[in-house]
Design a protein around this motif. Sequence first.
Motif, mmCIF file in Angstrom:
data_model
loop_
_atom_site.group_PDB
_atom_site.id
_atom_site.type_symbol
_atom_site.label_atom_id
_atom_site.label_comp_id
_atom_site.label_asym_id
_atom_site.label_seq_id
_atom_site.Cartn_x
_atom_site.Cartn_y
_atom_site.Cartn_z
ATOM 1 N N HIS A 318 -44.597 -24.088 6.651
ATOM 2 C CA HIS A 318 -43.493 -24.403 7.558
ATOM 3 C C HIS A 318 -42.831 -23.078 7.913
ATOM 4 O O HIS A 318 -42.838 -22.145 7.096
ATOM 5 C CB HIS A 318 -42.498 -25.341 6.867
ATOM 6 C CG HIS A 318 -41.468 -25.943 7.766
ATOM 7 N ND1 HIS A 318 -40.370 -25.232 8.205
ATOM 8 C CD2 HIS A 318 -41.360 -27.191 8.306
ATOM 9 C CE1 HIS A 318 -39.629 -26.024 8.980
ATOM 10 N NE2 HIS A 318 -40.207 -27.209 9.056
ATOM 11 N N GLN A 349 -47.829 -26.170 11.687
ATOM 12 C CA GLN A 349 -47.992 -25.594 10.354
ATOM 13 C C GLN A 349 -49.317 -24.870 10.182
ATOM 14 O O GLN A 349 -49.478 -24.063 9.265
ATOM 15 C CB GLN A 349 -47.837 -26.666 9.289
ATOM 16 C CG GLN A 349 -48.828 -27.806 9.330
ATOM 17 C CD GLN A 349 -48.506 -28.824 8.245
ATOM 18 O OE1 GLN A 349 -48.803 -28.619 7.070
ATOM 19 N NE2 GLN A 349 -47.867 -29.913 8.624
ATOM 20 N N THR A 411 -41.727 -33.360 4.470
ATOM 21 C CA THR A 411 -41.180 -33.097 5.795
ATOM 22 C C THR A 411 -41.022 -34.409 6.551
ATOM 23 O O THR A 411 -41.492 -35.465 6.103
ATOM 24 C CB THR A 411 -42.102 -32.161 6.596
ATOM 25 O OG1 THR A 411 -43.439 -32.671 6.528
ATOM 26 C CG2 THR A 411 -42.090 -30.750 6.053
ATOM 27 N N TYR A 426 -39.286 -30.815 13.352
ATOM 28 C CA TYR A 426 -40.024 -30.985 12.101
ATOM 29 C C TYR A 426 -39.192 -30.374 10.984
ATOM 30 O O TYR A 426 -39.049 -29.154 10.905
ATOM 31 C CB TYR A 426 -41.379 -30.284 12.222
ATOM 32 C CG TYR A 426 -42.392 -30.621 11.162
ATOM 33 C CD1 TYR A 426 -42.663 -31.933 10.794
ATOM 34 C CD2 TYR A 426 -43.119 -29.612 10.533
ATOM 35 C CE1 TYR A 426 -43.611 -32.243 9.848
ATOM 36 C CE2 TYR A 426 -44.086 -29.903 9.588
ATOM 37 C CZ TYR A 426 -44.325 -31.221 9.244
ATOM 38 O OH TYR A 426 -45.288 -31.512 8.291
ATOM 39 N N VAL A 428 -37.703 -29.959 6.870
ATOM 40 C CA VAL A 428 -38.041 -29.998 5.448
ATOM 41 C C VAL A 428 -37.073 -30.944 4.740
ATOM 42 O O VAL A 428 -35.857 -30.813 4.862
ATOM 43 C CB VAL A 428 -37.953 -28.596 4.828
ATOM 44 C CG1 VAL A 428 -38.202 -28.662 3.313
ATOM 45 C CG2 VAL A 428 -38.945 -27.646 5.487
#
Length: 448
Positions: A318, A349, A411, A426, A428
């Motif tokens: 990430h 990613q 995620t 996106y 975490v």
Amino acid sequence: MGGKMSEIASMTPESAAHRLLNPTRRGLMVGTGLGALALATGSRGVFAAEATDVLKVGFISPRTGALAGFGQTDGYVLELARKALQGGLQVGGKTYAVEILDRDTQSDPSRASQLAKTLINSDQVDLMLAVSTPETINPVSDACEAAGVPCLSTVMPWEAWYFGRGAKPGQPSPFKWTFHFGFGVGEFHKTYVSQWNLIETNKKVGVLYPNDADGNAIRANLAPLLAKDGFTIVDPGPYEDGTTDYSAQIALFKREKCEIFNSFPIPPDFAAFWRQAAQQGYTRMVKICQVAKTGLFPDGIEALGKLGYNIASAAYWHKAFPYKSPLTGVSGVELADGYEAASGKQWTQQLGASMSLLDAGSEALKASGNPKDKAAVAKALGALRTTTMIGKVDFQAGPVPNVSPGPIIGTQWVKSAPGSKFKLDYVVTEHATDPAVPIEAKLKPFNS
């Protein structure tokens, strides 16, 4: 060919010129460009060095086909790597030119194997790099193992690479030339338990695992671990890639009231399943939809429209990862922002994963002392300890030989804020496998 080049290199400049300007049938076997280099140098030492001091690195990934999401960013990453290597790679006091030969498997395992064999036999690569999914990595690794060519790979569960290629638990590794780093079932287990405990559910998990290397490894290893942690696994059995009707599986998940859904599908299969699940009412009872493989990239999620919002995923890299690439010097944010500026597409990613493979490969070549010696490169891979774009790579501390485990973090795909360049963000949501990665948001229920 090498003998002919050495013969010309050993001549005086005048003799070499005569051979080049008045070629015999034997002399025609030497390329004009290389011959001109010999003439220009007038030194057999320089010519011989030029002929041998080029490192060839194969790079095989799926750039097109069903797995194209994994290879979409590779062109950009390879461009950065080639720029970083323009001045060559210094090993043991010598500078080697580096040629990266990248190839597209078209998501076909048979083609992956053939590409590897061509790079080995025709191009005579010194090191092979393979990235993304068993369909790419396993056939390439097998070809390298058979030919005695060092190979490094990443982005697939290491169990599917190690045991899926014939290694046996508790027995010595059968592999001398092939090495793999990255997440395994243990990392998925930690991440999923950490992620799923963030939301209250009935702990019933409907799983849709395909009949492939990924699915079979996850079914055999991950599902039992989740069951030990109190999750009830509802498994309708393996399905074949390309299945178009999932009514039976959906009916089972509804009947069992599975509030968590988990799958490792290729993109077309998940799109078909999830749309049918919505039509048949299953998505309304799902609190956590955890999707690997297809859930990795924005294109696949965005294609689902509103059904893509709040799908949970897991990231093997990430842009929030706090590590820099030792090869290029770029940070995670710099890598992601650079890709978006160059392509106009959202970062993925895979950027960091492919960069980490090039990082680790270049570090192994430097550590080998002699990168033209395949056995030395293989030995360097087996002893490699370094930090790449994804974090630590350590083949001396693996759970089994030839393997270095790596993180995968929880995620989620959420709707972007108004005015954002892209539809999805996106974020975490947990970091059990690498606490150095900062948590950015709280996990939302799928139906929130």
